[in-house]
Design a protein around this motif. Structure first.
Motif, mmCIF file in Angstrom:
data_model
loop_
_atom_site.group_PDB
_atom_site.id
_atom_site.type_symbol
_atom_site.label_atom_id
_atom_site.label_comp_id
_atom_site.label_asym_id
_atom_site.label_seq_id
_atom_site.Cartn_x
_atom_site.Cartn_y
_atom_site.Cartn_z
ATOM 1 N N MET A 129 -18.654 -8.373 -34.518
ATOM 2 C CA MET A 129 -19.433 -9.064 -35.558
ATOM 3 C C MET A 129 -20.934 -8.873 -35.343
ATOM 4 S SD MET A 129 -17.533 -10.405 -37.784
ATOM 5 C CE MET A 129 -15.863 -10.937 -38.100
ATOM 6 N N ILE A 130 -21.357 -8.942 -34.081
ATOM 7 C CA ILE A 130 -22.783 -8.791 -33.801
ATOM 8 C C ILE A 130 -23.212 -7.351 -34.091
ATOM 9 C CG2 ILE A 130 -24.573 -8.946 -32.022
ATOM 10 C CD1 ILE A 130 -22.948 -11.272 -30.818
ATOM 11 N N VAL A 131 -22.372 -6.390 -33.729
ATOM 12 C CA VAL A 131 -22.686 -4.996 -34.051
ATOM 13 C C VAL A 131 -22.774 -4.827 -35.574
ATOM 14 C CG1 VAL A 131 -21.794 -2.627 -34.002
ATOM 15 C CG2 VAL A 131 -21.754 -4.005 -31.924
ATOM 16 N N PHE A 132 -21.881 -5.481 -36.275
ATOM 17 C CA PHE A 132 -21.900 -5.423 -37.742
ATOM 18 C C PHE A 132 -23.237 -5.953 -38.279
ATOM 19 C CE2 PHE A 132 -21.087 -7.268 -41.946
ATOM 20 C CZ PHE A 132 -20.521 -6.187 -42.586
ATOM 21 N N ALA A 133 -23.648 -7.113 -37.776
ATOM 22 C CA ALA A 133 -24.920 -7.699 -38.215
ATOM 23 C C ALA A 133 -26.066 -6.742 -37.889
ATOM 24 C CB ALA A 133 -25.138 -9.044 -37.532
ATOM 25 N N PHE A 134 -25.990 -6.139 -36.715
ATOM 26 C CA PHE A 134 -27.034 -5.199 -36.316
ATOM 27 C C PHE A 134 -27.078 -3.991 -37.249
ATOM 28 C CE2 PHE A 134 -27.868 -1.151 -34.175
ATOM 29 C CZ PHE A 134 -29.227 -1.300 -33.940
ATOM 30 N N VAL A 135 -25.927 -3.482 -37.623
ATOM 31 C CA VAL A 135 -25.891 -2.309 -38.507
ATOM 32 C C VAL A 135 -26.584 -2.635 -39.837
ATOM 33 C CG1 VAL A 135 -24.377 -0.775 -39.826
ATOM 34 C CG2 VAL A 135 -23.880 -1.240 -37.428
ATOM 35 N N VAL A 136 -26.332 -3.845 -40.356
ATOM 36 C CA VAL A 136 -26.988 -4.256 -41.607
ATOM 37 C C VAL A 136 -28.502 -4.255 -41.405
ATOM 38 C CG1 VAL A 136 -27.284 -6.164 -43.241
ATOM 39 C CG2 VAL A 136 -24.992 -5.572 -42.386
ATOM 40 N N VAL A 185 -26.246 -3.380 -25.961
ATOM 41 C CA VAL A 185 -25.446 -3.946 -24.871
ATOM 42 C C VAL A 185 -24.095 -4.402 -25.432
ATOM 43 C CG1 VAL A 185 -25.280 -5.832 -23.199
ATOM 44 C CG2 VAL A 185 -27.427 -4.552 -23.451
ATOM 45 N N LEU A 186 -24.139 -5.043 -26.604
ATOM 46 C CA LEU A 186 -22.880 -5.504 -27.209
ATOM 47 C C LEU A 186 -22.015 -4.332 -27.657
ATOM 48 C CD1 LEU A 186 -24.594 -8.523 -28.591
ATOM 49 C CD2 LEU A 186 -22.351 -8.656 -27.507
ATOM 50 N N LEU A 187 -22.651 -3.317 -28.206
ATOM 51 C CA LEU A 187 -21.894 -2.126 -28.615
ATOM 52 C C LEU A 187 -21.239 -1.490 -27.382
ATOM 53 C CD1 LEU A 187 -21.089 -0.153 -30.870
ATOM 54 C CD2 LEU A 187 -23.149 1.154 -30.364
ATOM 55 N N CYS A 188 -21.977 -1.516 -26.281
ATOM 56 C CA CYS A 188 -21.467 -0.959 -25.024
ATOM 57 C C CYS A 188 -20.220 -1.718 -24.581
ATOM 58 C CB CYS A 188 -22.563 -1.033 -23.965
ATOM 59 S SG CYS A 188 -22.052 -0.450 -22.347
ATOM 60 N N GLY A 219 -17.057 4.702 -19.412
ATOM 61 C CA GLY A 219 -17.946 5.855 -19.225
ATOM 62 C C GLY A 219 -18.708 6.196 -20.486
ATOM 63 N N VAL A 220 -17.981 6.372 -21.580
ATOM 64 C CA VAL A 220 -18.638 6.778 -22.815
ATOM 65 C C VAL A 220 -19.538 5.650 -23.321
ATOM 66 C CG1 VAL A 220 -16.855 6.095 -24.497
ATOM 67 C CG2 VAL A 220 -18.256 8.082 -24.946
ATOM 68 N N ALA A 221 -19.140 4.402 -23.080
ATOM 69 C CA ALA A 221 -19.939 3.257 -23.526
ATOM 70 C C ALA A 221 -21.272 3.221 -22.783
ATOM 71 C CB ALA A 221 -19.167 1.959 -23.294
ATOM 72 N N THR A 222 -21.235 3.514 -21.488
ATOM 73 C CA THR A 222 -22.463 3.497 -20.692
ATOM 74 C C THR A 222 -23.392 4.626 -21.124
ATOM 75 O OG1 THR A 222 -21.103 2.710 -18.879
ATOM 76 C CG2 THR A 222 -23.326 3.419 -18.319
ATOM 77 N N PHE A 223 -22.788 5.785 -21.372
ATOM 78 C CA PHE A 223 -23.548 6.953 -21.832
ATOM 79 C C PHE A 223 -24.275 6.633 -23.146
ATOM 80 C CE2 PHE A 223 -22.959 10.855 -24.569
ATOM 81 C CZ PHE A 223 -23.960 11.627 -23.991
ATOM 82 N N ILE A 224 -23.560 6.024 -24.081
ATOM 83 C CA ILE A 224 -24.149 5.689 -25.376
ATOM 84 C C ILE A 224 -25.243 4.650 -25.216
ATOM 85 C CG2 ILE A 224 -23.661 4.570 -27.596
ATOM 86 C CD1 ILE A 224 -20.877 5.896 -27.425
ATOM 87 N N ALA A 225 -24.964 3.627 -24.422
ATOM 88 C CA ALA A 225 -25.962 2.570 -24.253
ATOM 89 C C ALA A 225 -27.219 3.138 -23.612
ATOM 90 C CB ALA A 225 -25.385 1.439 -23.406
#
Ligand code: HEM
Ligand code: FES
Lengths: 246, 248
Positions: A129-136, A185-188, A219-225
């Motif tokens: 939900m927070i990622v969603f709000a961020f995308v907006v 951080v939340l997306l991660c 791994g991929v989450a850390t890379f993206i973050a």
């Protein structure tokens, strides 16, 4: 509650018409939809990050790439609509699964304990939900230019929309930078559980591919973050400077 | 040893329940958890209090009848152990112990710590069998089973259907149980003819019973007294999708 009984023969006879819809509506089907769309979104997030890391290569390169994207016209729109569809399906399936799961466990334990699951796995709906709000917010900020209209109007020496200076200058405002970092951080967290979880959902069992269900997500989450946080941070502390013309 | 017990008491299915406090005194460390409860119940009966209802049968860790969420963990903290095989020596003297029933919408409480697990029976009835003509038993050796298939089938067949997986799952999902039951037949030659219909019917019955959706917390695997592997869940996901999407 009356529970219907299904024999083998009934199941076989009932299934043919609409078998795809029926399969996707089941618990495993909803999860599959979430896994496939989630991995689609993950692919986008990785490509999007790599695109944006070009900010470290300077104004000309960055604005040139932005101009190239816009020059693809209808292709860009097909990608955008596809991305929107992934997002809508992912969130739709997530909300459906989340609600069904609340119904399946109405009464909580008085003494709560967990043995194996982690914080990220338990808070998927919240991080989502927070990622969603961020995308907006992110779209209002950089795509529609509604939050910083004065920066959105900037032009570079080549006469292009100066995306580079817009990004650099808006990250000079700490609330903008902080909100981007928090969202990453939340997306991660979301991806660290989600990306591994997706391969379990999709039925990977071959020993050769088990790493996809284990280390891959974190791994991929850390890379993206790391990549995505580097951009606002570098702009904020002045490693990346506004371009000429701004 | 002495313990303070916090026990879920509920007079009947539609009655409100609550936690009640009891003292367990002079408990031998060699008693099983259920024997400890037997002693507490004897005590309660002497005081004219309705004894605590709980499920049990073999008390050997093989029937799957005993249950209990002990300090938040199905069958207690001891890994790969049913409640009937859990001994009091794993607790510390004067410990407080919380005892609750399996919690899941699909497992309604019957009384106190007893829940109705017949949803599992209906999942089995939907497809957890093979159809063969009865008659005199076939010679065991005329149906060759590869060693690795036999091993995998046996790992899955170790499931005693206790429902700890459902109790432990934050989503009340029964995927580990259903996956084990699907897999132990799917790996054997006898299970082949009905492989596809079986997975469809069992998964759809599972959904109808109101179990939740697996979101890969793996709490089920962690509490399973028979250590059924999460790999069976992945396998069932794959088999269900294949069977569901393929044309007849
Ligand atoms: C760029 C954004 C996103 C990416 C890359 C992403 C990625 C993923 C992935 C890969 C999964 C795993 C699917 C599975 O377990 O089979 C997942 C699950 C999930 N996502 Fe997302 N997602 C994103 C946005 C969202 C949003 C906006 C929501 C809002 C509701 C959301 C809610 C969920 C939920 C509830 C789950 C299931 C949780 C679980 O399996 O425990 N996601 N996501
Ligand atoms: S009573 Fe049979 S397994 Fe515990």
């Amino acid at each position: 509650m009356e529970v219907a009984h299904a024999t083998h023969a009934e199941v076989a006879a009932q299934r043919q018409p609409g078998r795809v819809a029926r399969t996707l509506r089941s618990s495993i089907g909803s999860k599959t939809l979430m896994a496939v769309t989630g991995l689609g979104l993950l692919a986008f997030v990785i490509v999007h990050m790599l695109d944006n890391l070009q900010i470290f290569l300077g104004q000309e390169r960055y604005n040139g790439f932005a101009a190239f994207l816009r020059s693809t016209g209808p292709l860009l729109w097909i990608l955008r609509i596809g991305l929107l569809a992934l997002f809508v399906l992912h969130v739709g399936a997530a909300v459906k699964v989340w609600r069904a799961n609340k119904e399946a466990r109405l009464e909580p334990y008085v003494f709560r304990a967990s043995v194996r699951t982690g914080y990220a796995a338990r808070t998927m709906i919240v991080s989502g939900m927070i990622v969603f709000a961020f995308v907006v917010y992110h779209l209002l900020h950089l795509t529609f230019g509604l939050t910083h209209p004065e920066l959105f109007a900037l032009r570079d020496p080549a006469g292009h929309h100066d995306v580079y200076s817009m990004v650099v200058l808006s990250f000079r405002e700490w609330p903008v930078t902080v909100s981007y970092i928090v969202a990453q951080v939340l997306l991660c967290m979301h991806i660290s559980h989600g990306a591994s979880s997706a391969f379990q959902t999709l039925g990977i069992t071959h020993p050769r591919w088990l790493w996809l269900k284990q280390g891959f997500g974190p791994g991929v989450a850390t890379f993206i973050a790391a990549g995505n946080i580097a951009i606002p941070l570098a702009c904020w502390i002045g490693i990346v400077q506004p371009g000429t013309g701004a | 040893m002495d313990f303070t017990l916090h026990v879920w008491r509920q007079a009947g299915p539609d009655q409100p329940g609550h936690m009640e406090l009891y003292q367990a005194r002079d408990i031998s460390p060699d008693m099983s958890f259920l024997e400890m409860l037997d002693l507490v119940n004897e005590d309660l009966e002497k005081q004219g209090i309705e004894p605590i209802a709980f499920d049990h049968d073999c008390r050997e860790g093989i029937c799957g009848m005993c249950s209990l969420v002990i300090n938040g963990v199905a069958h207690g903290q001891q890994p790969a152990t049913t409640t009937c095989q859990l001994h009091m020596r794993h607790f510390r003297d004067k410990d407080s112990i919380y005892i609750e029933p399996w919690r899941a919408a699909a497992f309604p409480v019957v009384k106190d710590l007893v829940v109705d697990r017949s949803a599992f029976d209906r999942v089995i009835e939907a497809g957890g069998f093979i159809s063969v003509n009865t008659g005199s038993a076939q010679d065991g050796n005329c149906l060759p089973v590869p060693k690795d298939a036999a091993d995998t089938a046996m790992d899955a067949a170790a499931c005693i259907g206790c429902g700890a997986c459902v109790a432990a799952c934050p989503n009340g999902s029964s995927m580990l149980f259903v996956a084990a039951k699907v897999a132990h037949l799917a790996h054997l030659p006898q299970g082949q003819p009905e492989k596809r219909r079986r997975v469809l019917a069992m998964v759809e019955q599972m959904d109808r019973e109101g179990f939740g959706h697996c979101t890969n917390h793996y709490e089920c695997e962690a509490v399973c007294p028979k250590e059924i592997s999460r790999q069976f869940i992945a396998e069932m996901n794959r088999e269900y999708l294949k069977a569901g999407l393929q044309a007849h």
